[in-house]
Design a protein around this motif. Sequence first.
Motif, short mmCIF file in Angstrom:
data_model
loop_
_atom_site.label_atom_id
_atom_site.label_comp_id
_atom_site.label_asym_id
_atom_site.label_seq_id
_atom_site.Cartn_x
_atom_site.Cartn_y
_atom_site.Cartn_z
N GLU A 97 -5.39 -15.05 -6.90
CA GLU A 97 -4.08 -14.41 -6.94
C GLU A 97 -4.12 -13.04 -6.26
O GLU A 97 -3.21 -12.68 -5.51
N LEU A 98 -5.19 -12.30 -6.51
CA LEU A 98 -5.33 -10.98 -5.90
C LEU A 98 -5.45 -11.10 -4.38
O LEU A 98 -4.83 -10.33 -3.63
N ASN A 99 -6.19 -12.10 -3.92
CA ASN A 99 -6.32 -12.31 -2.47
C ASN A 99 -4.97 -12.68 -1.85
O ASN A 99 -4.64 -12.23 -0.76
N ALA A 100 -4.20 -13.52 -2.54
CA ALA A 100 -2.88 -13.91 -2.02
C ALA A 100 -1.95 -12.70 -1.96
O ALA A 100 -1.22 -12.53 -0.97
N GLN A 101 -1.99 -11.86 -2.98
CA GLN A 101 -1.17 -10.65 -2.96
C GLN A 101 -1.58 -9.73 -1.81
O GLN A 101 -0.72 -9.13 -1.16
N ALA A 102 -2.86 -9.64 -1.57
CA ALA A 102 -3.34 -8.78 -0.47
C ALA A 102 -2.87 -9.33 0.88
O ALA A 102 -2.48 -8.55 1.77
N GLU A 103 -2.87 -10.65 1.04
CA GLU A 103 -2.39 -11.25 2.28
C GLU A 103 -0.90 -10.98 2.49
O GLU A 103 -0.46 -10.64 3.59
N ARG A 104 -0.12 -11.13 1.42
CA ARG A 104 1.31 -10.85 1.53
C ARG A 104 1.56 -9.40 1.89
O ARG A 104 2.42 -9.08 2.71
N TYR A 105 0.80 -8.51 1.30
CA TYR A 105 0.96 -7.09 1.59
C TYR A 105 0.61 -6.80 3.06
O TYR A 105 1.32 -6.06 3.73
N LYS A 106 -0.45 -7.42 3.55
CA LYS A 106 -0.84 -7.22 4.96
C LYS A 106 0.25 -7.72 5.90
O LYS A 106 0.57 -7.08 6.90
N GLU A 107 0.82 -8.87 5.58
CA GLU A 107 1.89 -9.43 6.42
C GLU A 107 3.10 -8.50 6.43
O GLU A 107 3.70 -8.25 7.47
N LYS A 108 3.45 -8.00 5.25
CA LYS A 108 4.60 -7.09 5.16
C LYS A 108 4.35 -5.82 5.97
O LYS A 108 5.23 -5.33 6.67
N GLN A 109 3.12 -5.30 5.89
CA GLN A 109 2.78 -4.09 6.65
C GLN A 109 2.84 -4.36 8.15
O GLN A 109 3.31 -3.52 8.93
N LYS A 110 2.38 -5.54 8.57
CA LYS A 110 2.45 -5.89 10.00
C LYS A 110 3.90 -5.97 10.47
O LYS A 110 4.23 -5.52 11.56
N GLN A 111 4.77 -6.55 9.64
CA GLN A 111 6.18 -6.65 10.00
C GLN A 111 6.81 -5.27 10.12
O GLN A 111 7.58 -5.01 11.05
N LEU A 112 6.49 -4.39 9.18
CA LEU A 112 7.03 -3.03 9.24
C LEU A 112 6.54 -2.30 10.50
O LEU A 112 7.31 -1.60 11.16
N GLU A 113 5.26 -2.46 10.81
CA GLU A 113 4.73 -1.81 12.01
C GLU A 113 5.38 -2.37 13.27
O GLU A 113 5.68 -1.62 14.21
#
Length: 167
Positions: A97-113
């Motif tokens: 679950e922690l790994n999945a949350q980290a992946e979602r966070y990375k994707e969101k950060q990439k979209q914002l960038e």
Amino acid sequence: LELGGGGAAAGPGPGPEPSVDRGGLEVLQHTVGSLLSSYGWYILLAAVAVYVLVQKVSRSLAARLSGPGAAEAAEEPDVVVRRQEALAAARLRMQEELNAQAERYKEKQKQLEEEKRRQKIAMWESMQEGKSYKGNLKLNQQEAESGASTSAVPKSKPNKKPLRGGG
């Protein structure tokens, strides 16, 4: 009391002890006897209390060192094995679950960038064309907000009355 009488019996060799040692021993016996007769029960109770206290401390120390559940492990090893397996499975689920949350966070950060990069490109292009880039920036931000918040319902502005009268 004799402190050292002269004579053949007082010489060195196997014989009766000198009277000085016997007098010191008698004083010691008298002192200990009077202490025990006066405070004997208190000394006995204090010794029992110290013994009980030492036993309790040693038991609690042994229980703390062996860890919780040490008695259960000696009695039922299969229960302990099942508990450890369940604990390992729970840890694995939590890590996933922690790994999945980290992946979602990375994707969101990439979209914002990526969005910020697009805004900078649009601003640079509008500057090259000689247009006002601040107006385009505001429009781009409004489009991004409306695109990002699809669940939000846009509110209609109520008709406002003019502040001054027509006269």
